[in-house]
Write an enzyme that holds these catalytic residues in place. Structure first.
Site, short mmCIF file in Angstrom:
data_model
loop_
_atom_site.label_atom_id
_atom_site.label_comp_id
_atom_site.label_asym_id
_atom_site.label_seq_id
_atom_site.Cartn_x
_atom_site.Cartn_y
_atom_site.Cartn_z
N CYS A 114 44.11 -106.05 -93.09
CA CYS A 114 43.36 -106.42 -91.88
C CYS A 114 42.90 -107.87 -91.90
CB CYS A 114 42.18 -105.48 -91.70
SG CYS A 114 42.72 -103.78 -91.51
N HIS A 259 38.05 -108.78 -86.13
CA HIS A 259 39.11 -107.80 -86.37
C HIS A 259 38.69 -106.49 -85.75
CE1 HIS A 259 41.69 -104.93 -88.23
NE2 HIS A 259 40.73 -104.45 -89.02
N ASN A 289 43.37 -99.94 -83.83
CA ASN A 289 43.30 -100.92 -84.93
C ASN A 289 44.73 -101.20 -85.40
OD1 ASN A 289 43.22 -102.10 -87.49
ND2 ASN A 289 41.39 -101.01 -88.13
N1 COA Z 1 38.26 -85.65 -85.10
C1 COA Z 1 37.29 -84.77 -85.22
N2 COA Z 1 36.54 -84.62 -86.32
C2 COA Z 1 36.80 -85.46 -87.35
C3 COA Z 1 37.80 -86.43 -87.29
C4 COA Z 1 38.57 -86.51 -86.10
N3 COA Z 1 39.56 -87.41 -85.94
N4 COA Z 1 37.83 -87.10 -88.46
C5 COA Z 1 36.85 -86.59 -89.22
N5 COA Z 1 36.25 -85.58 -88.56
C6 COA Z 1 35.13 -84.76 -89.01
C7 COA Z 1 35.06 -84.66 -90.51
O1 COA Z 1 35.94 -83.67 -91.00
C8 COA Z 1 33.61 -84.28 -90.71
O2 COA Z 1 33.45 -82.91 -90.44
P1 COA Z 1 32.41 -82.02 -91.28
O3 COA Z 1 31.06 -82.63 -91.00
O4 COA Z 1 32.60 -80.66 -90.71
O5 COA Z 1 32.82 -82.17 -92.71
C9 COA Z 1 32.90 -85.05 -89.60
O6 COA Z 1 33.90 -85.37 -88.61
C10 COA Z 1 32.27 -86.33 -90.08
O7 COA Z 1 33.21 -86.99 -90.93
P2 COA Z 1 32.93 -88.38 -91.54
O8 COA Z 1 34.16 -88.86 -92.26
O9 COA Z 1 31.64 -88.35 -92.29
O10 COA Z 1 32.75 -89.20 -90.19
P3 COA Z 1 32.18 -90.63 -89.98
O11 COA Z 1 31.01 -90.56 -89.10
O12 COA Z 1 32.09 -91.41 -91.26
O13 COA Z 1 33.36 -91.25 -89.13
C11 COA Z 1 35.12 -92.82 -89.39
C12 COA Z 1 34.64 -91.42 -89.71
C13 COA Z 1 36.47 -93.00 -90.04
C14 COA Z 1 35.25 -92.95 -87.89
C15 COA Z 1 34.04 -93.81 -89.92
O14 COA Z 1 33.79 -93.55 -91.28
C16 COA Z 1 34.46 -95.21 -89.78
O15 COA Z 1 34.48 -95.71 -88.67
N6 COA Z 1 34.76 -95.91 -90.88
C17 COA Z 1 35.29 -97.24 -90.83
C18 COA Z 1 36.77 -97.12 -90.62
C19 COA Z 1 37.41 -98.41 -90.30
O16 COA Z 1 36.85 -99.25 -89.65
N7 COA Z 1 38.63 -98.55 -90.75
C20 COA Z 1 39.38 -99.71 -90.51
C21 COA Z 1 39.14 -100.68 -91.57
S1 COA Z 1 40.13 -102.06 -91.35
#
Ligand code: COA
Length: 332
Positions: A114, A259, A289
């Site tokens: 990224c 980004h 992304n």
């Molecule tokens: N749809 C529905 N539910 C989902 C899901 C999806 N696509 N992906 C994860 N979940 C669920 C998980 O299984 C979890 O369920 P549970 O509570 O029953 O275990 C719940 O949602 C929360 O999961 P979690 O991983 O803790 O969510 P989060 O709030 O951290 O959000 C991201 C996940 C990936 C959106 C978040 O961590 C994020 O934005 N991270 C940065 C990612 C990023 O910017 N990446 C690019 C870098 S260049």
């Protein structure tokens, strides 16, 4: 000594649009969850047999060259940022060089995910400032969708990543002209496995086997929470580093083009820097992304929408796999 300046910017994304509702037919997810957590409403995914990283980058480059008023014969060097090249070997720069008929000019691939586009821009800046090259084509292009696990197990990454290409033409100008003021690059390898694609890795008996494929090690794996926590800190740090290096305050920024990792990350950065909405450009809502391509795609869209004017102070900032992070401050 010369200065480098972005002379033109272009982008291309595949025609196929994948909405959140489309994803909900592949995996257990829904529009509300994706919009709330990431801001993404739709993204572009490639069509096998139609789009390649090379074809998308060719289209983006041709537009950037046209807008810069520069012909392919004037370009001295290509820097190509991608972690999803068409081939494992060679890199994508040479494929673009061949496709655009650019003779035997050098072509360099950058694999900084990224942050790759800003790393590439920084290298272009150094080559131009030393007088080694006069015009460089800098590209960020990715096909991420073919490395996503679209089953329930991969849903937290699969809803974020997307495909596309962006390109800029960087040229030498006199030092009193607007142009790139500074770039800052960082990395912290202790977090390499928090966002990575393990295979095809070389340090094993075979790079490819049915067992490896079944294990899912060819898919992108992300610890979303860790990425989020580090990203919000590093984005702010590296933007402040850029401003401090140029004795500028955050209010001097005309447009921040972060980004496009996740809308919540961009909004957090915007709030911390106390920037009004008109000073931040986000397009993740319809682009997703696209890793190394997000910044040149966003720059191109911002330019098309009249959000960038000559002389504006533009701040680019990125964070991603590695972890790596970077910023560039430039006058348009
Ligand atoms: N749809 C529905 N539910 C989902 C899901 C999806 N696509 N992906 C994860 N979940 C669920 C998980 O299984 C979890 O369920 P549970 O509570 O029953 O275990 C719940 O949602 C929360 O999961 P979690 O991983 O803790 O969510 P989060 O709030 O951290 O959000 C991201 C996940 C990936 C959106 C978040 O961590 C994020 O934005 N991270 C940065 C990612 C990023 O910017 N990446 C690019 C870098 S260049």
């Amino acid at each position: 000594m010369k200065k480098s300046r972005i002379l033109g910017v272009g982008h291309y994304v595949p025609e196929r649009i994948v909405t959140n509702n489309d994803l909900s037919k592949m995996m257990d997810t829904n529009d509300e969850w994706i919009v709330n957590r990431t801001g993404i409403q739709q993204r572009h995914w490639f069509t096998p047999g139609v789009d390649t990283v090379t074809s998308m980058s060719k289209n983006a480059s041709e537009l950037a060259l046209k807008r810069a008023g520069v012909t392919t014969s004037e370009i001295d060097f290509i820097i190509f940022a991608t972690v999803t090249p068409d081939y494992f070997i060679p890199g994508n720069g040479v494929l673009l060089q061949r496709e655009l008929g650019m003779g035997t000019i050098g072509a360099l691939d950058i694999r900084n995910a990224c942050s790759g586009f800003i790393y590439a821009l920084s290298i272009a800046d150094q080559f131009i400032k030393t007088g080694m090259y006069k015009k460089i084509l800098v590209v960020g292009a990715e096909i991420q969708s073919s490395a996503l696990d679209v089953s329930d197990a991969g849903r937290s990454s699969a809803v974020i990543f997307a495909d596309g290409a962006g390109a800029v033409v960087v040229g030498a100008v006199e030092t009193n002209q607007p142009g790139i003021l500074s770039t800052h690059l960082h990395a912290q390898g202790e977090y390499a496995e928090e966002l990575y694609c393990k295979d095809p890795g070389s340090s094993r008996e075979v790079r490819l086997s049915p067992e490896l494929i079944v294990s899912g090690s060819f898919n992108l794996t992300m610890n979303g929470n860790a990425v989020f926590k580090h990203a919000v800190v590093r984005f702010i740090e590296v933007i402040k580093e850029a401003l401090d290096a140029n004795n500028l305050s955050k209010s001097a920024i005309d447009l921040l083009v972060p980004h496009q990792a996740n809308l919540r990350i961009s909004q957090y950065v915007q709030n911390k820097l106390e920037l009004p909405d008109e000073k931040v450009f986000n397009n993740i809502m319809h682009m997703g992304n696209t890793t190394a391509a997000t910044i040149p795609i966003a720059l191109s869209e911002a330019w098309e929408q009249g959000r960038i004017k000559e002389g504006d102070l533009i701040c680019l900032a990125a964070f991603g796999s590695g972890f790596t992070w970077a910023s560039a401050l430039l006058q348009w």
